[in-house]
Design a protein around this motif. Structure first.
Motif, PDB file in Angstrom:
ATOM      1  N   LEU A 498      44.727  64.127 -13.997  1.00  0.00           N
ATOM      2  CA  LEU A 498      45.196  64.073 -15.388  1.00  0.00           C
ATOM      3  C   LEU A 498      44.988  62.667 -15.933  1.00  0.00           C
ATOM      4  N   THR A 499      44.268  62.580 -17.056  1.00  0.00           N
ATOM      5  CA  THR A 499      43.905  61.286 -17.624  1.00  0.00           C
ATOM      6  C   THR A 499      44.565  61.117 -18.983  1.00  0.00           C
ATOM      7  N   THR A 527      51.760  57.022  -8.720  1.00  0.00           N
ATOM      8  CA  THR A 527      51.560  57.068  -7.266  1.00  0.00           C
ATOM      9  C   THR A 527      51.930  58.421  -6.661  1.00  0.00           C
ATOM     10  N   ASN A 528      52.195  59.405  -7.502  1.00  0.00           N
ATOM     11  CA  ASN A 528      52.526  60.745  -7.000  1.00  0.00           C
ATOM     12  C   ASN A 528      51.281  61.347  -6.340  1.00  0.00           C
ATOM     13  N   ARG A 529      51.375  61.664  -5.066  1.00  0.00           N
ATOM     14  CA  ARG A 529      50.211  62.162  -4.328  1.00  0.00           C
ATOM     15  C   ARG A 529      49.766  63.534  -4.805  1.00  0.00           C
ATOM     16  N   ASP A 530      50.720  64.407  -5.121  1.00  0.00           N
ATOM     17  CA  ASP A 530      50.375  65.791  -5.434  1.00  0.00           C
ATOM     18  C   ASP A 530      50.057  66.015  -6.910  1.00  0.00           C
ATOM     19  N   ARG A 531      50.647  65.199  -7.769  1.00  0.00           N
ATOM     20  CA  ARG A 531      50.399  65.333  -9.212  1.00  0.00           C
ATOM     21  C   ARG A 531      50.099  63.954  -9.798  1.00  0.00           C
ATOM     22  N   PRO A 532      48.931  63.416  -9.490  1.00  0.00           N
ATOM     23  CA  PRO A 532      48.622  62.036  -9.896  1.00  0.00           C
ATOM     24  C   PRO A 532      48.336  61.921 -11.393  1.00  0.00           C
ATOM     25  N   LEU A 533      48.486  60.717 -11.873  1.00  0.00           N
ATOM     26  CA  LEU A 533      48.203  60.365 -13.256  1.00  0.00           C
ATOM     27  C   LEU A 533      47.342  59.110 -13.258  1.00  0.00           C
ATOM     28  N   GLN A 534      46.336  59.058 -14.158  1.00  0.00           N
ATOM     29  CA  GLN A 534      45.579  57.823 -14.367  1.00  0.00           C
ATOM     30  C   GLN A 534      45.563  57.525 -15.858  1.00  0.00           C
ATOM     31  N   LEU A 662      59.361  63.795 -21.078  1.00  0.00           N
ATOM     32  CA  LEU A 662      58.278  64.723 -21.403  1.00  0.00           C
ATOM     33  C   LEU A 662      57.186  64.683 -20.350  1.00  0.00           C
ATOM     34  N   LEU A 663      56.765  63.488 -19.970  1.00  0.00           N
ATOM     35  CA  LEU A 663      55.697  63.371 -18.974  1.00  0.00           C
ATOM     36  C   LEU A 663      56.119  63.981 -17.649  1.00  0.00           C
ATOM     37  N   GLU A 664      57.341  63.701 -17.215  1.00  0.00           N
ATOM     38  CA  GLU A 664      57.796  64.142 -15.900  1.00  0.00           C
ATOM     39  C   GLU A 664      58.064  65.640 -15.835  1.00  0.00           C
ATOM     40  N   SER A 665      58.628  66.185 -16.917  1.00  0.00           N
ATOM     41  CA  SER A 665      59.099  67.575 -16.836  1.00  0.00           C
ATOM     42  C   SER A 665      58.153  68.580 -17.476  1.00  0.00           C
ATOM     43  N   GLU A 666      57.256  68.144 -18.380  1.00  0.00           N
ATOM     44  CA  GLU A 666      56.411  69.103 -19.086  1.00  0.00           C
ATOM     45  C   GLU A 666      54.918  68.797 -18.996  1.00  0.00           C
ATOM     46  N   VAL A 667      54.531  67.593 -19.337  1.00  0.00           N
ATOM     47  CA  VAL A 667      53.105  67.300 -19.462  1.00  0.00           C
ATOM     48  C   VAL A 667      52.408  67.345 -18.103  1.00  0.00           C
ATOM     49  N   ILE A 668      52.852  66.522 -17.176  1.00  0.00           N
ATOM     50  CA  ILE A 668      52.176  66.452 -15.879  1.00  0.00           C
ATOM     51  C   ILE A 668      52.310  67.761 -15.104  1.00  0.00           C
ATOM     52  N   PHE A 671      49.830  70.387 -16.500  1.00  0.00           N
ATOM     53  CA  PHE A 671      48.419  70.214 -16.164  1.00  0.00           C
ATOM     54  C   PHE A 671      48.111  70.750 -14.772  1.00  0.00           C
ATOM     55  N   TYR A 672      49.042  70.561 -13.842  1.00  0.00           N
ATOM     56  CA  TYR A 672      48.783  70.960 -12.453  1.00  0.00           C
ATOM     57  C   TYR A 672      49.302  72.360 -12.119  1.00  0.00           C
ATOM     58  N   ASP A 673      49.784  73.082 -13.109  1.00  0.00           N
ATOM     59  CA  ASP A 673      50.243  74.457 -12.897  1.00  0.00           C
ATOM     60  C   ASP A 673      49.032  75.391 -12.980  1.00  0.00           C
TER      61      ASP A 673
END
Length: 844
Positions: A498-499, A527-534, A662-668, A671-673
């Motif tokens: 996710l960018t 640094t989340n291994r399973d749901r990373p963000l850049q 928002l980023l923690e509970s919905e956006v990220i 994307f990975y769902d």
């Protein structure tokens, strides 16, 4: 005036059409000619995206080779034919426009963002002006734009090893820019003269062709000018107020004189911000000379067809010039006119009293534009309220709600911002010429599968990552002082991660540091291994904006932390080329300005066509566009009044917490769902909703048509009624009202309770003014008893025992005593009120 052709070098006879192709900036959004320029010189084209530079850099031998290449000749002839067909094709204006714009629209702006190869812009104002011109070309709307040709333009940026912004001002050789000298029928370079203290300033004129429209550019770098004067058009948004005034004189006075010299007679003059206000004074002078009238008559006659658009959210953002500087510079211009410096100041001075001869008042350029215009507007629904608040002091005793600021929400030129991948998808769904016609609700992508849409997004993200690696290498990432040089060069950026993108001017109110205010929480996301963000960042701080520069330094320091390196990258020297790559590839676009300071904010509109999603402050355009199906809003439903009164620190803290939530509970997680096939179906549903609902609505195609239908055509109709006789009559009427107004009064005010509500009567003394020229209204402000109301009171009869006194009456819903207040104002359908006559009288 017939304009001579421009051909600075020889070409093979069979390739002479390359001159016209390379000087028509249509190649900035119509990419059919890309392969032609790449064939001439791939390195220069891919580096500069400047077709004119490519054509003038390629060797004669290479041109001869291509002139004998059947494949190249075929592509070349196709593009020459395509350009001819484009020019001849019917357009919305020629076929469907509900009116006639006469000889067209004169559009003035301090900056234009058409392409990174023509660096005449600094940010959103210029990019908006460029997108306006491109869409006017697509729609066939006749526009002649006027600007300045900067020798250096806005600064170029680099970041030092310790994170400090460095500014550079390389010289732009105008002969290598995609512009040509404007020449008359005798082949002479067109020049315009503006009077300066003790000398005449000579201005050369260049022309940029923007499809069917033209941009005329004034340049003070004329060898006959004094050395200091040659540098007037050196840089954009200089911090020197003297040079700033010189530039605004060149743009306004020189710009209108240029149109006159060319024999142009635009039906409307549209100012994109107040920098250009002197054009309206010069326009009035021209009308005055043509009709042998005085200045006040000319002002009334011309202002009906002057439109002033402001993008400013704080009053301090308007340019102000002191009387001492004005007296030095504008006196030579005004010396043969009946208008003197103090009278000019009176048109743009914030004091309502006479100019104090012993003070040093300032000329507010926005107020000058307002007092010379027949309409003015903000650039979003919320910005309309902001504009009413900013300008309310210039309408004494008028409530902000009654300030006649309109709005048209900005839009973007969609073909300039779509990726090759999204272009292919849209072509399949809606056809090749979809952006050339009115875009209402664009055709839904019912034939585009989720797999197709997701593949588009994957390819865009992959292309962005490759671009970022090349760009970081050009920034000498190997010399990065961090811990991992490969990470600094983007080698850890991942095509499947996710960018998130953030790119704009770095200044405090845009809050580019909002995520940095809780670095522990941000680290957990990165640094989340399973749901990373850049995260990819870009942007410039104004050279004098120390807090903005400090935010850049903070981001650079954070990105060099060992646990972050490679997951956050900062791209230097943000320009249109960088913006184009970012908005095509990011999954999420972040915009978090402090409410309500974002006038509109078009950057987030640019991701729509490419399937990017917005996480944005509920402000500007996003307050109109957002719903839960199309993206995420920070502080949804926030109102102008609520947040305008809030504490900045409290607002920032609350918005930061909400953004992280928002980023923690919905956006990220969204994307990975993914399903069993690895497709994020719910995410793609949101992409479809965003593309279908918003792309057309927030296009410059819609914006330009709204300007034509809502402003230009009605203003032209009103302007036709303002000949010399009617203008003189309006002026006499205004003077008569001004003479009598101090003696108008209320004699009595009575309220009678009835079953239907309250009957309110008021006796008004009009001192001989025709009662048809006065509106009597009953006003109640918003309260627990109901919304704000303005009710017209009808004249029942004159009072026989008192000359010039009339009884007015109306019936209104019952409210407690003191809630209703009567007022008098001017009534005249020939005027835009209260802009053209703000006279008002309240009972209390």
């Amino acid at each position: 005036m017939t304009l001579a052709a421009y051909s600075p070098r020889s070409l093979p006879e069979s390739l002479t059409g390359l001159f016209q192709l390379s000087l028509d900036l249509r190649w900035t959004w119509h990419h059919g000619t890309d392969e032609l320029w790449r064939a001439l010189d791939a390195e220069i084209w891919d580096t500069t995206r400047n077709a004119w530079l490519v054509l003038n850099s390629v060797s004669g031998e290479r041109l001869k080779e291509l002139a004998a290449d059947p494949g190249f000749l075929e592509r070349y002839r196709e593009q020459v034919l395509a350009q001819q067909q484009f020019i001849r094709a019917s357009t919305w204006y020629s076929s469907d426009c509900p009116g006639d714009l006469g000889e067209g629209i004169a559009y003035f702006c301090m900056e234009y963002g058409l392409s990174e190869s023509l660096p005449l812009y600094s940010g959103g104002l210029g990019v908006l002006a460029g997108d306006y011109l491109k869409s006017a070309s697509d729609l066939g709307v006749p526009v002649m734009a006027v600007g300045l040709l900067y020798q250096q333009g806005y600064f170029r940026q680099a970041i030092s090893s310790d994170g400090e912004q460095l500014e550079f001002y390389p010289y732009n050789d105008p002969t290598m820019l995609p512009v040509s000298p404007l020449r008359d029928e005798n082949g002479q370079w067109v020049r315009v003269v503006v009077p300066f203290p003790g000398r005449n300033l000579r201005l050369r004129v260049w022309k940029a062709q923007v499809g069917r429209c033209e941009l005329l550019l004034l340049d003070s770098n004329e060898p006959l000018n004094e050395p200091g004067d040659r540098g007037i058009t050196s840089e954009l948004y200089t911090g020197d107020p003297e040079k700033r005034l010189q530039q605004e004189m060149v743009l306004g006075i020189g710009g209108w004189r240029l149109l006159e010299q060319l024999g142009r007679k635009p039906a409307v003059c549209h100012l994109n911000e107040g920098h250009c206000a002197l054009a309206l004074i010069e326009r009035a002078f021209s009308w005055q000379d043509q009709h042998n009238s005085d200045f006040e008559v000319a002002r009334i006659a011309t202002r009906a067809t002057n439109l002033f658009t402001t993008h400013t959210s704080v009053a301090s953002g308007f340019d102000h010039f002191p009387r001492s500087l004005l007296r030095l510079y504008v006196t030579p211009w005004l010396e043969s006119r009946e208008l003197d410096v103090d009278q000019l100041l009176a048109l743009g001075n914030e004091s309502t009293s006479a100019i104090d001869q012993h003070a040093n008042p300032t000329l507010n350029m926005a107020l000058l534009a307002l007092n010379m215009s027949g309409q003015f507007n903000g650039v979003s629904r919320i910005h309309q309220k902001v504009t009413q608040t900013i300008f309310q002091p210039f309408f004494p005793r008028w409530p902000a709600e009654d300030i006649p600021a309109d709005y048209i929400t900005n839009g973007i030129h969609t073909p300039s911002w779509d990726s090759p991948e999204s272009d292919a998808i849209w072509t399949r769904a809606c056809g090749k010429d979809r952006w050339l016609r009115p875009l209402q609700k664009i055709c839904p992508m019912t034939d585009i599968t989720d797999d197709d849409l997701w593949e588009m997004r994957r390819l865009q993200r992959m292309r962005l990552v490759n671009y970022l690696r090349r760009r970081l290498a050009s920034q000498h990432c190997e010399q990065n002082p961090g811990f991992d040089h490969s990470a600094a060069c983007g080698l850890l950026l991942d095509n499947e991660t996710l960018t998130l993108g953030f790119a704009r001017r770095f200044t405090e109110y845009k809050r580019p540091d909002l995520l940095l205010r809780n670095q522990d929480r941000l680290l957990q996301l990165l640094t989340n291994r399973d749901r990373p963000l850049q995260i990819v960042l870009a942007g410039k701080a104004h050279p004098y904006d120390r807090p903005g520069k400090e935010i850049i330094r903070q981001w650079k320091a954070f990105s060099r932390r060992p646990e972050v390196e490679g997951k956050v990258v900062f791209i230097e020297d943000y320009d249109l080329g960088v913006a184009n790559q970012l908005i095509q590839g990011v999954d999420v676009w972040l915009n978090c300005p402090r409410h309500p300071w974002e006038a509109c904010g078009t950057s987030g509109m640019k991701v729509l066509v490419n399937g990017g999603l917005n996480v944005s402050q509920y402000d500007g355009w996003w307050a109109e566009a957002w719903n839960k199906e199309v993206g995420w809003a920070i502080r949804p439903g926030a109102t102008f009044d609520e947040l305008n009164a809030s504490n900045n620190d409290d607002q920032d803290r609350s918005d930061m917490e909400e953004l992280f939530d928002l980023l923690e509970s919905e956006v990220i997680p969204g994307f990975y769902d993914v399903d069993s096939e690895g497709i994020p179906r719910k995410w793609l549903k949101r992409i479809r909703s965003s593309m279908d609902q918003l792309t057309a609505t927030y296009s410059a195609n819609r914006m330009v048509r709204e300007y034509v239908e809502h402003f230009y055509l009605p203003m032209i109709e009103k302007g036709r009624l303002r000949n010399r006789d009617t203008a003189e009559q309006l002026l006499n009427d205004c003077r008569m009202i001004r003479q009598h107004w101090p003696r108008l009064r209320f004699n009595s005010f009575n309220v009678c309770e009835t079953a239907e509500g309250q009957i309110v009567t008021v006796e008004v003394y009009l001192d001989g003014i025709d009662q048809e020229g006065i509106a009597v209204e009953l006003v109640a402000e918003h309260s627990g008893y109901g919304p704000r109301t303005v009710s017209a009171m009808a004249m029942k009869h004159p009072l026989s025992g008192s000359a010039h006194t009339f009884l007015y009456e109306c019936t209104v819903p019952a409210r407690p005593g003191g809630h209703y207040t009567p007022r008098l104002r001017v009534r005249d359908d020939r005027l835009n009120l209260p802009l053209e006559n703000p006279a008002i009288l309240w009972l209390k």
